[in-house]
Every structure is written in structure tokens, then in C-alpha cells.
Scaffold this active site. Structure first.
Site, mmCIF file in Angstrom:
data_model
loop_
_atom_site.group_PDB
_atom_site.id
_atom_site.type_symbol
_atom_site.label_atom_id
_atom_site.label_comp_id
_atom_site.label_asym_id
_atom_site.label_seq_id
_atom_site.Cartn_x
_atom_site.Cartn_y
_atom_site.Cartn_z
ATOM 1 N N GLY A 174 0.659 -1.084 0.123
ATOM 2 C CA GLY A 174 -0.145 0.100 0.101
ATOM 3 C C GLY A 174 0.889 1.347 -0.021
ATOM 4 N N ALA A 175 0.195 2.297 0.396
ATOM 5 C CA ALA A 175 0.957 3.597 0.277
ATOM 6 C C ALA A 175 1.275 3.743 -1.187
ATOM 7 C CB ALA A 175 1.774 4.049 1.580
ATOM 8 N N HIS B 253 2.203 4.850 -5.211
ATOM 9 C CA HIS B 253 2.804 5.912 -5.656
ATOM 10 C C HIS B 253 2.795 5.385 -7.083
ATOM 11 C CE1 HIS B 253 6.495 3.394 -5.622
ATOM 12 N NE2 HIS B 253 6.388 3.400 -4.482
ATOM 13 N N HIS C 273 4.085 1.874 -8.235
ATOM 14 C CA HIS C 273 3.095 1.078 -8.210
ATOM 15 C C HIS C 273 2.203 0.714 -9.273
ATOM 16 C CE1 HIS C 273 3.883 1.313 -3.518
ATOM 17 N NE2 HIS C 273 4.424 0.265 -3.855
ATOM 18 N N GLN D 134 8.147 -9.447 7.697
ATOM 19 C CA GLN D 134 9.346 -9.136 6.919
ATOM 20 C C GLN D 134 9.996 -7.666 7.553
ATOM 21 O OE1 GLN D 134 6.910 -8.490 3.172
ATOM 22 N NE2 GLN D 134 8.363 -6.633 3.071
ATOM 23 N N GLY E 279 8.937 -4.047 -8.812
ATOM 24 C CA GLY E 279 9.775 -3.148 -9.094
ATOM 25 C C GLY E 279 11.285 -3.081 -8.893
ATOM 26 N N LYS F 222 13.456 -1.310 -7.811
ATOM 27 C CA LYS F 222 14.037 -0.708 -6.604
ATOM 28 C C LYS F 222 14.535 -1.321 -5.512
ATOM 29 C CE LYS F 222 11.628 1.568 -3.399
ATOM 30 N NZ LYS F 222 12.415 1.004 -2.183
ATOM 31 N N SER G 227 9.180 5.646 -3.415
ATOM 32 C CA SER G 227 8.944 4.681 -2.060
ATOM 33 C C SER G 227 7.969 5.029 -1.171
ATOM 34 C CB SER G 227 10.337 4.601 -1.427
ATOM 35 O OG SER G 227 10.248 3.604 -0.139
ATOM 36 N N ARG H 112 7.847 4.888 1.983
ATOM 37 C CA ARG H 112 8.559 5.292 3.031
ATOM 38 C C ARG H 112 8.875 6.938 2.846
ATOM 39 N NH1 ARG H 112 10.507 0.122 3.530
ATOM 40 N NH2 ARG H 112 10.263 -0.708 5.718
#
Length: 282
Positions: free
Chosen positions: A31-32, A34, A37, A61, A149, A151, A187, A189
Site C-alpha cells: 500500500g501507500a 505511488h 506501483h 518481513q 519493481g 528498486k 518509495s 517510506r
């Protein structure tokens, strides 16, 4: 757009399509959301009959309880973004109990050594948690193709190895890193950063680009020394690691070999928030 909170309901809905051999694209996320995604979803929509996205902050995790507690959870905003993209996406947004059934622990996995490098050294148990949730999600969704992704490049290689070792019938596709205008890798974060820190964090990609130039002109040791020296000029950052590794094995390397693919991997802290990035060096 259909939203499922229970795996039994999602499986029941997907079953007739799977029986008809329809292609199922899958994008697992925490989620969250961007644009990175959303780019994975767009690729899946273009390439498959059905697209499923999971939104689940997976507790197994996280090796840092504070990081788990503070991880952004923005389900309503996520659903709004997805509805603007397409109404044909299937969303699986379960509670922990639906995934773990009262036993929220990781299984143990071996990835032929991939799990011992970089993130594996600094986040004990992380890739057991990743393997646990990815394998369970694959068993629930039964995708033909899943999108990740680059990243999280080490995670991408781990997932490919998981699929290989467990003979899972899913094709894994890695997709390019999406970056903010500043160059900072997108990200979830990033949302926890102050505006000042977010602006400063653009230096990560700048240094990685400079490291690529250095790598192609000088030795690996010189490249690593360059990155460390650059971060010493920016005391607001704590450099956890910068490593140059073989793309396939993720093993750190000391000397260049022709026709070998190398990648630079970095992890830093700013405002106690951990950011990672990577770049292909050749």
C-alpha cells in the site's frame, strides 16, 4: 473495482477464470501507493485478462517493530488512485488473520545464498518474511505473471529464486525504478520524510550516477571510496552500506570481469528513515 478481504472469496471469484486459462497478472504491494506501483498495474492491465493487486503490510518481513508501526497505511487513498486508473482491478486487502490464520510467523527459506547479501545482513529474517508472504499470495491468487519493481532489486532476485526452487507456475517480471522529479526513487517510506529531508534525499541518485561514471573509469575500490567520501560531506545521512555486486549472484565483487553485469546498491538513513536504491553500472 472489486475489493476482497478474504482469500476464500477471492479464490472463489478467480477460479472460473483460471479454469478457462485466462491470464492473471498480479502486483503485490504494502500500500501507500505511488506512481511506481501504478506503473506495475498499468503493465499488468495491458498484458493480462485479469489484474489483481494485494494491499497488505506484512508483519513478518519487518525486523524493526517501530518501522512496522510507522509504515504508512493509506487504504482509502490507495483505492481512490486505483479507481482513477481502472475499474477492472481486483483488490485483495486482507487482515493479518486471513493470511496467517493465528500463526503470524515466517517459514524458513533458502535462496542459494542470495539472502545473505546486503539487505539480508542488515535485516535478519527479512527475506524469510518476504518468501512467506509472496508464496502464500501466489497460492491464493494463482497468477500467471507477477510484477515487481527494480528498486528492491535484491527482493526481485529473491522472488525469482523462490519461484525456481519451489517450481511455482508464475512468470516474474522486473520493472524499472520510478523516480521523483528530483531523482529520488519512489518509495512509500518517502511519505515519512520532512520536506527538507525529502529534498536532500535527491543526493542519493546523484551520487549513484557519479558512482557509475567512476566505476567505468576507475576500479571498484575507487568507486566505493568515492561514495563513502561523498556521504562524509553530508552528515545528515548515515550510510549503512554501498556495495558493488554481480547482478545474478548479488555477491560483492573486488575486480571487474568483462561481460559481467554489475549493480551498485545503497542503503542510508535520514531522519531515522531507511532508504534504499540501486543502479546498473554497465
Amino acid at each position: 473495482m472489486l475489493i476482497f478481504n478474504k482469500k476464500s472469496e477471492l479464490s472463489a471469484f478467480l477460479s472460473p477464470f483460471i479454469d478457462l486459462h485466462k491470464s492473471v497478472g498480479f502486483v503485490p504491494t504494502m500500500g501507500a501507493l505511488h506512481q511506481g506501483h501504478l506503473s506495475l498495474i498499468e503493465k499488468s492491465l495491458a498484458e493480462n485478462d485479469i489484474t489483481v493487486m494485494s494491499i497488505f503490510v506484512n508483519p513478518t518481513q519487518f525486523n524493526n517493530a517501530e518501522d512496522l508501526d510507522k509504515y504508512p497505511r493509506t487504504l482509502e487513498e490507495d483505492l481512490q488512485k486505483l479507481s482513477q486508473l481502472s475499474h477492472s482491478i481486483l483488490i485483495y486487502a486482507p487482515e493479518i488473520a486471513d493470511i496467517y490464520e493465528g500463526n503470524t510467523v515466517s517459514e524458513s527459506f533458502e535462496y542459494d545464498g542470495l539472502e545473505h547479501q546486503m539487505e539480508g545482513q542488515h535485516r535478519p529474517g527479512h527475506f524469510d518474511g518476504v518468501g512467506t508472504i509472496v508464496k502464500r499470495l501466489f497460492e491464493i491468487v494463482k497468477p500467471t505473471t507477477a510484477y515487481f519493481g527494480e528498486k528492491d532489486f535484491q527482493q526481485l532476485q529473491i522472488v525469482k529464486k523462490l519461484v525456481e526452487k519451489h517450481a511455482l507456475p508464475v512468470h516474474i517480471i522486473g520493472c524499472p525504478i520510478y523516480r521523483e522529479k528530483s531523482g529520488l526513487a519512489m518509495s512509500s517510506r518517502n511519505e515519512r520524510l520532512s520536506d527538507t529531508a525529502r529534498n536532500k534525499a535527491a543526493i542519493l541518485f546523484e551520487i549513484l550516477q557519479q558512482a557509475k561514471t567512476t566505476f567505468n573509469q576507475k576500479s571498484i575500490a575507487d568507486t566505493i571510496a568515492f561514495v563513502k567520501t561523498e556521504f562524509e560531506k553530508h552528515p545528515e545521512f548515515e550510510l549503512e552500506y554501498f556495495e558493488i555486486a554481480d547482478e545474478a549472484t548479488l555477491l560483492s565483487v573486488d575486480n571487474k570481469v568483462s561481460n559481467q553485469k554489475y549493480r551498485g546498491f545503497i542503503a542510508v538513513f535520514i531522519e531515522k528513515i531507511r532508504l534504499i536504491d540501486n543502479i546498473s553500472l554497465n
